[in-house]
Design a protein around this motif. Structure first.
Motif, PDB file in Angstrom:
ATOM      1  N   PHE A 326      20.524  -2.476  12.961  1.00 43.07           N
ATOM      2  CA  PHE A 326      19.703  -3.568  12.445  1.00 43.07           C
ATOM      3  C   PHE A 326      19.115  -3.252  11.066  1.00 43.07           C
ATOM      4  CE2 PHE A 326      19.221  -5.026  16.954  1.00 43.07           C
ATOM      5  CZ  PHE A 326      19.701  -6.319  16.757  1.00 43.07           C
ATOM      6  N   GLY A 327      19.533  -2.128  10.476  1.00 37.67           N
ATOM      7  CA  GLY A 327      19.052  -1.783   9.143  1.00 37.67           C
ATOM      8  C   GLY A 327      17.707  -1.089   9.141  1.00 37.67           C
ATOM      9  N   GLY A 328      17.396  -0.393  10.220  1.00 37.40           N
ATOM     10  CA  GLY A 328      16.097   0.270  10.326  1.00 37.40           C
ATOM     11  C   GLY A 328      15.870   1.331   9.273  1.00 37.40           C
ATOM     12  N   ASP A 329      16.931   2.089   8.931  1.00 34.95           N
ATOM     13  CA  ASP A 329      16.781   3.143   7.926  1.00 34.95           C
ATOM     14  C   ASP A 329      16.354   2.562   6.574  1.00 34.95           C
ATOM     15  OD1 ASP A 329      17.527   4.883   9.831  1.00 34.95           O
ATOM     16  OD2 ASP A 329      19.533   5.284   9.049  1.00 34.95           O
ATOM     17  N   GLU A 330      17.002   1.475   6.187  1.00 38.70           N
ATOM     18  CA  GLU A 330      16.665   0.857   4.904  1.00 38.70           C
ATOM     19  C   GLU A 330      15.247   0.284   4.917  1.00 38.70           C
ATOM     20  OE1 GLU A 330      19.380   0.319   6.596  1.00 38.70           O
ATOM     21  OE2 GLU A 330      20.973   1.160   5.328  1.00 38.70           O
ATOM     22  N   THR A 331      14.843  -0.276   6.062  1.00 39.63           N
ATOM     23  CA  THR A 331      13.488  -0.833   6.166  1.00 39.63           C
ATOM     24  C   THR A 331      12.435   0.256   5.986  1.00 39.63           C
ATOM     25  OG1 THR A 331      14.266  -2.558   7.679  1.00 39.63           O
ATOM     26  CG2 THR A 331      11.901  -2.103   7.662  1.00 39.63           C
ATOM     27  N   VAL A 332      12.638   1.397   6.659  1.00 39.60           N
ATOM     28  CA  VAL A 332      11.685   2.503   6.538  1.00 39.60           C
ATOM     29  C   VAL A 332      11.671   3.042   5.109  1.00 39.60           C
ATOM     30  CG1 VAL A 332      11.140   4.846   7.321  1.00 39.60           C
ATOM     31  CG2 VAL A 332      11.868   3.125   8.970  1.00 39.60           C
ATOM     32  N   ALA A 333      12.850   3.175   4.500  1.00 34.95           N
ATOM     33  CA  ALA A 333      12.923   3.679   3.117  1.00 34.95           C
ATOM     34  C   ALA A 333      12.180   2.752   2.166  1.00 34.95           C
ATOM     35  CB  ALA A 333      14.384   3.825   2.698  1.00 34.95           C
ATOM     36  N   HIS A 334      12.334   1.444   2.342  1.00 29.53           N
ATOM     37  CA  HIS A 334      11.636   0.492   1.482  1.00 29.53           C
ATOM     38  C   HIS A 334      10.129   0.580   1.672  1.00 29.53           C
ATOM     39  CE1 HIS A 334      15.529  -2.119   1.357  1.00 29.53           C
ATOM     40  NE2 HIS A 334      15.556  -1.128   0.477  1.00 29.53           N
ATOM     41  N   LEU A 335       9.694   0.753   2.933  1.00 30.11           N
ATOM     42  CA  LEU A 335       8.262   0.883   3.200  1.00 30.11           C
ATOM     43  C   LEU A 335       7.690   2.120   2.515  1.00 30.11           C
ATOM     44  CD1 LEU A 335       8.016  -0.097   6.988  1.00 30.11           C
ATOM     45  CD2 LEU A 335       7.112  -1.372   5.048  1.00 30.11           C
ATOM     46  N   PHE A 336       8.411   3.245   2.603  1.00 32.91           N
ATOM     47  CA  PHE A 336       7.929   4.480   1.983  1.00 32.91           C
ATOM     48  C   PHE A 336       7.927   4.373   0.461  1.00 32.91           C
ATOM     49  CE2 PHE A 336       8.786   7.728   5.609  1.00 32.91           C
ATOM     50  CZ  PHE A 336       7.813   7.097   6.359  1.00 32.91           C
ATOM     51  N   ASP A 337       8.936   3.707  -0.088  1.00 33.60           N
ATOM     52  CA  ASP A 337       8.978   3.543  -1.548  1.00 33.60           C
ATOM     53  C   ASP A 337       7.812   2.698  -2.050  1.00 33.60           C
ATOM     54  OD1 ASP A 337      11.249   5.069  -1.819  1.00 33.60           O
ATOM     55  OD2 ASP A 337      12.620   3.355  -1.678  1.00 33.60           O
ATOM     56  N   ALA A 338       7.350   1.775  -1.219  1.00 31.35           N
ATOM     57  CA  ALA A 338       6.246   0.895  -1.622  1.00 31.35           C
ATOM     58  C   ALA A 338       4.879   1.548  -1.473  1.00 31.35           C
ATOM     59  CB  ALA A 338       6.296  -0.400  -0.808  1.00 31.35           C
ATOM     60  N   LEU A 339       4.826   2.708  -0.816  1.00 32.46           N
ATOM     61  CA  LEU A 339       3.537   3.368  -0.611  1.00 32.46           C
ATOM     62  C   LEU A 339       3.043   4.009  -1.909  1.00 32.46           C
ATOM     63  CD1 LEU A 339       4.137   5.201   2.799  1.00 32.46           C
ATOM     64  CD2 LEU A 339       2.619   3.255   2.406  1.00 32.46           C
ATOM     65  N   PRO A 340       1.741   3.968  -2.165  1.00 39.05           N
ATOM     66  CA  PRO A 340       1.209   4.676  -3.340  1.00 39.05           C
ATOM     67  C   PRO A 340       1.253   6.180  -3.117  1.00 39.05           C
ATOM     68  CG  PRO A 340      -0.586   3.750  -2.045  1.00 39.05           C
ATOM     69  CD  PRO A 340       0.689   3.240  -1.436  1.00 39.05           C
ATOM     70  N   GLY A 341       1.454   6.923  -4.182  1.00 39.33           N
ATOM     71  CA  GLY A 341       1.440   8.380  -4.077  1.00 39.33           C
ATOM     72  C   GLY A 341       2.792   9.011  -3.921  1.00 39.33           C
ATOM     73  N   GLY A 342       3.858   8.208  -3.823  1.00 39.50           N
ATOM     74  CA  GLY A 342       5.201   8.766  -3.733  1.00 39.50           C
ATOM     75  C   GLY A 342       5.411   9.596  -2.485  1.00 39.50           C
ATOM     76  N   THR A 343       6.001  10.774  -2.672  1.00 42.32           N
ATOM     77  CA  THR A 343       6.314  11.645  -1.536  1.00 42.32           C
ATOM     78  C   THR A 343       5.063  12.082  -0.793  1.00 42.32           C
ATOM     79  OG1 THR A 343       8.262  12.460  -2.730  1.00 42.32           O
ATOM     80  CG2 THR A 343       7.493  13.764  -0.861  1.00 42.32           C
ATOM     81  N   VAL A 344       4.012  12.432  -1.541  1.00 37.09           N
ATOM     82  CA  VAL A 344       2.768  12.877  -0.906  1.00 37.09           C
ATOM     83  C   VAL A 344       2.177  11.762  -0.050  1.00 37.09           C
ATOM     84  CG1 VAL A 344       0.408  13.666  -1.303  1.00 37.09           C
ATOM     85  CG2 VAL A 344       2.276  14.526  -2.737  1.00 37.09           C
ATOM     86  N   GLY A 345       2.184  10.540  -0.565  1.00 42.88           N
ATOM     87  CA  GLY A 345       1.669   9.411   0.197  1.00 42.88           C
ATOM     88  C   GLY A 345       2.476   9.166   1.457  1.00 42.88           C
ATOM     89  N   ALA A 346       3.807   9.281   1.354  1.00 46.06           N
ATOM     90  CA  ALA A 346       4.662   9.077   2.525  1.00 46.06           C
ATOM     91  C   ALA A 346       4.397  10.131   3.594  1.00 46.06           C
ATOM     92  CB  ALA A 346       6.133   9.109   2.095  1.00 46.06           C
ATOM     93  N   ILE A 347       4.247  11.399   3.178  1.00 48.63           N
ATOM     94  CA  ILE A 347       3.966  12.474   4.136  1.00 48.63           C
ATOM     95  C   ILE A 347       2.617  12.246   4.817  1.00 48.63           C
ATOM     96  CG2 ILE A 347       3.494  14.940   4.359  1.00 48.63           C
ATOM     97  CD1 ILE A 347       5.516  15.404   2.115  1.00 48.63           C
TER      98      ILE A 347
END
Length: 459
Positions: A326-347
């Motif tokens: 259902f495209g779950g990987d792409e959905t999660v990747a888009h959500l993380f990309d939209a988070l402030p702080g980049g990698t640190v924010g995603a973690i």
């Protein structure tokens, strides 16, 4: 279409709260969404043809062979009264100092974690053997119960740990997926052995923080952790002739055989698990605790736990297959990309989600549901897989302590005297939850604590 993966994740969370078995929750939700997708034309039946290959991959996975062997080792050591001898030995050695019995509990919990790795057995055993003694000699019920629960969960982070075996397998798959997404066809690998080695230093630092907390409490509030008379420094149900040497040497030798063979590169975790299983049989025979009844109960317990783990793996494989279709990987990747702080924010977001889910879910449910979803995305962002694995393992350890569904709390409640209310147990674990969060912060600031030793041994 993008909302369907999120709805799947929420549906699994709701169904898990019903108390239905985890494996069937995961598989059932995946099938319901898959059938709904077929009816609406958003899911192709051909996607399910990959499932047999995944199931055979689980069966052929040599890393997962370590699970039944480590479980067998832990259950057999529980039956061979190793914990009783350790508690008796440490109690005699340390209990005459303020907070000494508390220090003994932490050290025994560490040794049991490094030799069994089974949280429930450790908490129940130490609760039965040491809690009555601690309460009788004036220890605060909150300190005593919190200490037993916290040290009992060390089996989650100190290798050999079943949690690290399962997490290592999930992260290995996630790491390969992350590299393939980046177009890297010369795949690097992360193994269970890497996680074992990476978790060693953070695990020992966490033990040191527990010991420091006991020392501080016994210094500031000696009434909460008083010293004991040497003639009273014994554990209920343990004979006086249990010597220090016989109580410590046998489990230490087993720990050296299992962990030493991995660290020295002589054995893989699976091979070391076989050594541990055989060593537990020898210990049981030496302690005259090996008979047909004990062997039968050990095999039954091992089979029950192993069947549960592999059924969850099968359910998780079906869930992840439908989730990705259902495209779950792409959905999660888009959500993380939209988070402030980049990698640190995603973690930070992932760690917060794992911590909050720990209040209501078990570590296996989080490992098989959350980590396969967020792992590939984080690793594709350049996060070190060993560091991420140890961070998640430390975070998952809190799932055993956090009310209202912390399993260590339930285990201890089952063996706690009626005069100790459940509220004391809940309040007693709060300082140790904070200590674990402090340890998470330390590891986040100094990733080398998890990555230095694997790089030194295997780099």
């Amino acid at each position: 279409m993008e909302l369907i993966p999120l709805l799947m994740f929420l549906a699994v969370g709701v169904v898990l709260l019903s108390g239905y078995p985890v494996a069937f929750c995961l598989g059932g939700v995946a099938l319901i969404f898959g059938i709904g997708g077929l009816l609406t034309g958003q899911f192709a039946l051909s996607e399910l043809t990959f499932l047999p290959g995944r199931l055979f991959g689980i069966i052929e996975n040599t890393s997962l062979m370590a699970v039944p062997l480590f479980v067998f080792m832990g259950v057999m050591l529980e039956k061979s009264r190793v914990a009783e001898r350790l508690l008796a030995s440490m109690g005699r050695l340390l209990a005459v100092f303020p907070g000494g019995l508390g220090l003994a509990i932490v050290l025994v919990g560490t040794l049991l974690a490094a030799s069994t790795g089974i949280v429930g057995a450790t908490v129940v055993t130490m609760g039965l053997l040491s809690l009555p003694t601690m309460l009788r000699h004036g220890y605060s019920p909150r300190l005593a119960t919190g200490l037993i629960c916290a040290t009992g969960t060390l089996g989650q982070i100190i290798p050999p740990s079943i949690a690290l075996v399962l997490l290592g397998d999930v992260l290995s798959t996630a790491y390969q997926e992350a590299q393939l997404r980046q177009g890297n066809w010369s795949l690097d690998t992360v193994s269970v052995g890497d996680l074992f080695v990476g978790a060693l230093i953070p695990g020992l630092i966490l033990v040191g923080l527990y010991l420091l907390y006991v020392l501080v409490i016994s210094s500031l509030r000696p009434d909460m952790a008083p010293a004991m008379k040497r003639e009273d420094a014994r554990v209920d149900g343990v004979s006086e002739d249990a010597s220090l040497i016989s109580g410590l040497v046998a489990p230490l030798l087993l720990i050296v055989a299992v962990l030493g063979s991995i660290l020295a590169g002589y054995a893989t975790p699976t091979e070391a698990a076989g050594v541990g299983a055989f060593g537990s049989l020898l210990l049981a025979a030496i302690n005259r605790q090996l008979d047909r009844h004990i062997l039968r109960e050990t095999v039954r317990g091992t089979t029950r736990v192993t069947a549960m783990v592999f059924m969850i793996l099968i359910g998780a494989s079906l869930f992840s297959l439908v989730f990705r279709a259902f495209g779950g990987d792409e959905t999660v990747a888009h959500l993380f990309d939209a988070l402030p702080g980049g990698t640190v924010g995603a973690i930070l977001v992932v760690m917060l989600i794992v911590f909050l889910l720990g209040f209501i879910l078990d570590f296996m449910e989080i490992t098989f549901v959350v980590v396969p979803i967020v792992g590939p995305v984080l690793l594709a962002m350049g996060v070190d897989p060993v560091w991420l694995g140890v961070m998640i393992a430390l975070n998952l350890q809190t799932s055993f302590l956090t009310p209202p569904f912390g399993f260590a709390l339930f285990y201890l409640r089952g063996v706690t005297p009626p005069e100790v209310p459940t509220a004391h147990i809940y309040k007693g674990v709060i300082p140790f939850i904070l200590i674990q969060l402090i340890m998470l912060g330390i590891l986040a600031l100094f990733p080398q604590l998890a990555t230095w030793l694997p790089g030194l041994l295997y780099g």
